[in-house]
Design an enzyme around this catalytic site. Structure first.
Site, PDB file in Angstrom:
ATOM      1  N   ASP A 193       0.858  -1.184   0.000  1.00 57.22           N
ATOM      2  CA  ASP A 193       0.000   0.000   0.000  1.00 57.22           C
ATOM      3  C   ASP A 193       0.896   1.237   0.000  1.00 57.22           C
ATOM      4  O   ASP A 193       1.333   1.704   1.045  1.00 57.22           O
ATOM      5  CB  ASP A 193      -0.901   0.018   1.244  1.00 57.22           C
ATOM      6  CG  ASP A 193      -2.005  -1.023   1.177  1.00 57.22           C
ATOM      7  OD1 ASP A 193      -1.841  -2.029   0.453  1.00 57.22           O
ATOM      8  OD2 ASP A 193      -3.044  -0.834   1.851  1.00 57.22           O
TER       9      ASP A 193
ATOM     10  N   LYS B 261     -10.080   0.518  -2.689  1.00 57.78           N
ATOM     11  CA  LYS B 261     -10.005   0.401  -1.232  1.00 57.78           C
ATOM     12  C   LYS B 261     -10.235   1.744  -0.567  1.00 57.78           C
ATOM     13  O   LYS B 261      -9.333   2.579  -0.525  1.00 57.78           O
ATOM     14  CB  LYS B 261      -8.647  -0.157  -0.816  1.00 57.78           C
ATOM     15  CG  LYS B 261      -8.492  -0.292   0.709  1.00 57.78           C
ATOM     16  CD  LYS B 261      -7.154  -0.895   1.089  1.00 57.78           C
ATOM     17  CE  LYS B 261      -6.949  -0.835   2.600  1.00 57.78           C
ATOM     18  NZ  LYS B 261      -5.614  -1.333   2.994  1.00 57.78           N
TER      19      LYS B 261
ATOM     20  N   LYS C 178      -6.558   3.464  -3.603  1.00 58.04           N
ATOM     21  CA  LYS C 178      -6.977   3.550  -2.204  1.00 58.04           C
ATOM     22  C   LYS C 178      -7.093   5.014  -1.829  1.00 58.04           C
ATOM     23  O   LYS C 178      -6.287   5.835  -2.268  1.00 58.04           O
ATOM     24  CB  LYS C 178      -5.933   2.822  -1.355  1.00 58.04           C
ATOM     25  CG  LYS C 178      -6.134   2.892   0.135  1.00 58.04           C
ATOM     26  CD  LYS C 178      -5.087   2.014   0.847  1.00 58.04           C
ATOM     27  CE  LYS C 178      -5.077   2.269   2.343  1.00 58.04           C
ATOM     28  NZ  LYS C 178      -4.024   1.486   3.030  1.00 58.04           N
TER      29      LYS C 178
END
Lengths: 306, 499, 292
Positions: free
Chosen positions: A143, A242, A206
């Protein structure tokens, strides 16, 4: 995943589709008015559980804390049979090794934040090392944060190149690109940054680090889902989504699932296509599941906090 | 330690049925006419049934008002006008109207459910759009009652008298509010006829009006068919006609009142253009297209039924639009998740099918969303036609259903010309990110309402009404008052007759 | 030897040009003494057609001009009329007026033009509105001209009725086809010369003379005419109302003495205006610090 997302020809990001925020708000309010009841609600709650990246990202994270979280990830509420696990645990690179050992064999993935999380204010070689370390420790997913300062200065090519570089450093790990939408501010920029990230090779996009407010609002998530849909139409590649930060209630999680279903379709309603970055969402989902199944309102005292 | 599998196998996720409860609504088996503050049996001695278009079941029997019944209603309205309403302190009129608005709000859910039952409109819209807007309309105009002199600079205003009001079936309660509220605020009394397929919420409104203690005869509700409406139009003691409906009937009315001195406002048909430029916020534009043509099953006079997309983004927009259409849920109007409900009547469904057939015969390419339609009731899948031209019948004529035609264009000038190339002029939409282009296009479009980067927005403070054959006069806002007042000069009173 | 007077040929005015009627016909209205006023064009339906075409063609430019510019042009008309006061007074007297009355009428016509010149860039401010809607939208209503307006000028006056009906129509950005008083046509015809020398673009005002009974039908049934203004009998007006239904023309009936000082007002402009309401979203209406 149908097709792996490798870097492809760069479109003119200055011409990314514009976003009208008032229109977005109207559309989002429609999702919030969907009535999800009975079986649909139960399934939705369970799906949401299975989409969680259970997260701890604090300076005070310790091996003990991470081990406890990893246990919870696999044993959400064992007194109630038939519950899924979460999708992944999400930790700092230094905790990847510990987490990997704890969840081994469970199918729960280990995600590591990277690229000088959360601010991203480090040279590229540091970011590459950061990423490689996590991958070497066994991270299944990376991430990364983007350089928001560069983005806001209009250096879109820099941002693109950095993502592509980290993608390469991530090897076979799945790359989630954190836009930190709370710092991008406008939905036009959320949209443009989403386009840059996907064209640079993101497997997921995300919203947030969880350190900046506002985080995963439905307006932001909706804008990113639209970008994902358009990218699919353009390239045939499925990129996941996300939202992270701020989704702590089961109701909001269900609204998000409604949004995913109606913008992208059922194909995205698995943890390959959609994740929740959250720490406290799981217990609210569990309480709601118990409520649906027993008809009795629940107390948090009966659900382990980690 | 037992290990579990991280499973992600779930069946396809569909929403379970979420029907709105009907247990809290009160419907009588039979409704009489509301005249002079009382429920009276029709002199015609006849009743007709109103049905639920979603399942063709009868909801109630409704009185049929003939010429004598209408005469009775007009007499009641005249009496109320002469003796009470025109003489009342305007601030007192306002308080009655506020009270009506509040009572409507208190019974909002009941109104919404009945509206959905009687009209086939989805509960989400009747609950979130029709009923709140109707309440707000009374609330808005209530405040005007004692401030009329501020609306018309340098003029003294007075009421006109008895207003005959005839409303359509697409927004039954909302149209009743649009008509009644400004009329009452200005001191007029009313004889209102709802459409024959959707009389119930107007009759429920009569209950609210009764409960509010409005003086007898100030509002009279007569139900019936076209001939009931004609009796209102032709009644010599009606001073003003307000009509919303088809352009054909509007013309008949205008002809009928020629030479009588009756004032009229007509809110008629449309074939409104919705224009998507290549720099538009495309996802919101797609939403605007959907909202423009599929809102209320397309039974909207200002529906964005002619879509114009700039060539560079046409394929993309159409692809997105089809994708979006496929996510629309068509079905039970009372289900809270339904996006598109039932077509209002068998006749209207037949009309829509006729136009779809014409479109196919004209060689246009049709796309219908892949939704399942209920087996009983009147339903039509969201439909779009590409490969159409300005000269196609389906591009020229109002269909009044969920049917969209799509044309492409190259330049701004071209699309303005095409958008204006119609006898209608009710509404239009334009989508572009560039401010100066918005003002260029919105200024040149010959339409009474122009939505830029949005569509189908309504508000009591916002005037609504058309250019050309879409009618004349405005409803809503300050400008909606002028249809219900006589303007006189201060000092020597010399009226300027405006027909 | 006495000089022979040069007589004036009275023409009609279409698209900024001075044709005789295409029909070649004429009529001779009489003044009070029974003398013919001249050979006045007896306009035909084809003249109506040509005039409407010219008016439609001029509409885009005229309605698109800055309101300030329209105001200047209306003021210029007044200037030109002022310069020709004598000519108009002569014609009014030829048509039966006294010198004193004629002077008063010309003065009133000039002042009326000045009055409407001043309104050009103000009526939208006074009549328009910003509407406070409950949703996140900026919403405003402005007035726009209706388009081509047919005018049947007051039958009882030659100048003031014509000017009083025409001025608010063009001040509001409309173009018009005006039919002069049947029996008192001279001032309307001569007024076309004033217009022609006043920077008024050709086609903005078109002036026909002839029999009202012949011209009502073609003008009020014409599908490209948006509105009709009529000053005269109820019977004829009823016919106009019925004919106008074809394309739902807006029709106005005026029963007033145009020579009165109060026969001018804002609402005479408004009668020939459409209200357009425009919506646009406003981002972050809750203020700069609101969150999304």
């Amino acid at each position: 995943m149908t097709k792996r997302n490798n870097p492809i020809t760069l479109p003119d990001f200055s011409k990314s589709t514009r976003v009208d925020k008032v229109g977005v708000e109207e559309r989002v309010s429609r999702f919030q008015k969907r009535s999800i009841k009975g079986e649909a609600k139960l399934q939705g709650l369970k799906m949401a559980l299975n989409m969680i990246d259970l997260t701890t990202l604090e300076g005070k994270d310790s091996p003990g804390k991470v081990r406890q979280m990893c246990f919870k990830a696999q044993h959400l509420h064992d007194v109630h049979p038939g519950l899924p696990t979460v999708a992944a645990v999400c930790v700092y690179p230094s905790m990847v090794g510990i987490a990997k050992k704890e969840v081994a064999g469970s199918g729960v993935k280990v995600a590591s934040v990277s690229a000088a999380f959360p601010a991203g204010q480090a040279p590229i070689d540091v970011k590459i090392r950061d990423t490689r370390f996590a991958v070497d420790e066994g991270a299944d997913e990376i991430d990364m944060v983007i350089s928001r300062g560069k983005y806001l200065a209009g250096e879109y090519n820099f941002v693109f190149d950095e993502i592509a570089t980290i993608k390469e450093a991530s090897g076979n790990a799945r790359l989630k690109v954190i836009l930190e939408t709370g710092e991008l501010v406008t939905l036009d920029d959320v949209r443009r940054a989403s386009d840059i990230a996907m064209y640079a090779g993101a497997d997921f996009i995300k919203t947030s680090t969880g350190k900046i407010q506002p985080a995963a609002t439905m307006q932001v998530t909706y804008t990113m889902l639209q970008a994902i849909r358009d990218f699919r139409l353009e390239t045939g590649i499925k990129v996941g989504m996300k939202p992270a930060g701020g989704i702590s209630s089961a109701k909001l999680a269900l609204h998000n699932l409604v949004m995913v279903k109606e913008v992208l379709g059922n194909e995205w309603l698995t943890n390959d296509g959609f994740r929740f970055g959250a720490s406290s969402l799981a217990n609210d989902l569990l309480m709601q599941i118990m409520k649906v199944e027993t008809g009795i309102y629940q107390s948090s005292d009966y659900f382990a906090i980690d | 330690m037992a290990k579990k599998k991280n499973t992600s196998e779930f069946p396809k996720w569909n929403y379970a049925p979420a029907p709105e409860s009907t247990s809290h609504i009160q419907l009588k088996d039979r409704y009489d006419l509301y005249i002079g503050g009382k429920w009276v049996k029709p002199l015609s001695k006849k009743y007709f049934k109103t049905i639920n278009p979603a399942n063709e079941k009868t909801l109630a029997q409704v009185a049929y008002a003939n010429e004598k019944d209408v005469d009775k209603a007009v007499k009641a309205a005249r009496k109320a006008y002469d003796e009470v309403w025109s003489k009342m302190e305007p601030s007192e009129r306002a308080k009655y109207m506020y009270r009506i608005a509040r009572l409507m709000q208190e019974r909002a859910r009941e109104f919404a459910v009945i509206e959905s039952l009687d009209a086939g409109k989805v509960i989400r819209e009747s609950r979130d759009v029709d009923v709140p807007l109707a309440c707000n309309h009374f609330f808005y105009y209530a405040g005007w009652a004692d401030k009329l002199e501020y609306a018309f600079p340098n003029r003294k205003v007075s009421p006109i008298g008895v207003a005959g009001q005839i409303i359509p079936w697409n927004f039954p309660l909302l149209m009743a509010a649009w008509k009644i509220a400004p009329a009452l605020a200005a001191g007029n009394t009313v004889v209102l006829k709802p459409a024959e397929t959707t009389p119930l919420t107007a009759l429920k409104l009569a209950e609210v009006i009764h409960d509010a203690g409005l003086p007898d005869g100030v509002v009279n509700i007569v139900t019936g068919y076209g001939d009931t409406g004609a009796a209102i139009v032709n009644h010599p003691d009606v001073d003003k006609i307000a009509f919303t409906g088809s352009t054909n009937v509007g013309k008949i009315i205008q002809k009928a009142i020629a030479g009588t001195g009756k004032k009229a406002t007509l809110e008629l048909g449309g074939k409104s253009a919705n224009i998507i430029m290549d720099d538009a916020p495309l996802d919101e534009a797609v939403e605007g297209i959907v909202n423009g043509i599929f809102f209320n099953q397309g039974h909207v006079c200002c529906a964005g039924s002619r879509l114009f997309v700039q060539e560079g983004v046409a394929d993309k927009v159409i692809e997105k639009l089809k994708h979006r259409m496929d996510s629309l849920i068509v079905g039970d109007p009372l289900d809270k998740n339904t996006d598109i409900g039932a077509i209002n009547s068998r006749e209207q469904l037949g009309m829509i099918h006729k136009y779809i057939e014409i479109g196919r015969k004209e060689g246009a390419t049709m796309y219908q969303s892949n939704c399942e339609l209920p087996s009983s009731g009147y339903y039509c899948a969201p439909t779009l036609f590409t490969n159409v031209a300005q000269s196609s019948i389906i591009v020229q004529e109002e269909i009044f259903g969920p049917v969209l035609t799509i044309q492409t264009f190259r330049t701004t000038d071209e699309v303005i010309q095409k958008a204006n190339n119609t006898p209608y002029g009710l509404a239009a939409g334009v989508w572009t990110d560039k401010g100066s282009r918005i003002f260029n296009v919105t200024t040149k479009l010959r339409a009474g309402v122009v939505w830029a980067n949005t569509y189908n927005q309504f508000d009591p403070a916002s005037p609504f009404g058309g250019y050309k054959e879409s009618g004349f006069g405005r409803e809503g806002g300050l400008h909606g008052l002028s249809a219900y007042v006589k303007q006189n000069e201060y000092g020597t009173v010399r009226s300027v007759e405006n027909v | 030897m006495e000089r022979l007077e040069v007589l004036k040929t009275y023409k009609i005015y279409i698209g900024g040009k001075f044709p005789r009627t295409e029909s070649g016909r004429y009529y001779q209205p009489m003044n009070g003494n029974g003398n013919a006023l001249g050979n006045i064009c007896l306009s035909s339906r084809k003249d109506v057609r040509n005039a409407v075409v010219a008016a439609r063609k001029a509409f885009g430019d005229w309605s698109g001009r800055a309101a300030f510019n329209r105001g200047q042009i209306l003021y210029r008309i007044a200037e030109m009329l002022e310069a020709r006061r004598g000519q108009f007074m002569d014609e009014l007297q030829q048509q039966g007026s006294t010198r004193a009355k004629a002077e008063k009428e010309v003065n009133a016509a000039i002042d009326r033009l000045i009055y409407y010149a001043g309104w050009c860039d103000k009526y939208v401010q006074v009549l328009g509105s910003v509407n406070p809607v409950a949703s996140s939208h900026f919403n405003f209503s402005v007035h726009e001209p209706m388009g081509v307006v047919g005018i049947f000028a007051d039958a009882d006056t030659s100048l003031i009725g014509f000017v009083s009906m025409m001025a608010p129509v063009i001040a509001g950005g409309n173009t018009c086809v005006a039919v002069a008083s049947e029996n008192l046509p001279l001032c309307a015809v001569t007024f076309s010369e004033v217009l022609n020398s006043s920077d008024v673009p050709g086609g903005v005002v078109n002036i026909l003379t002839g029999k009202q009974s012949e011209l009502v039908k073609p003008l009020t049934t014409h599908m490209d005419v948006n509105a009709v203004a009529y000053s005269g009998s109820k019977e004829v007006f009823t016919e106009i109302q019925q004919d106008s239904v074809l394309n739902l023309k807006r029709v106005m009936h005026f029963e007033q003495d145009w020579s009165q000082s109060n026969a001018q007002n804002l609402y005479l402009i408004e009668h020939f205006q459409e209200v357009k309401t425009t919506w646009h979203p406003i981002e972050d209406i809750g203020g700069a610090t609101s969150t999304y």
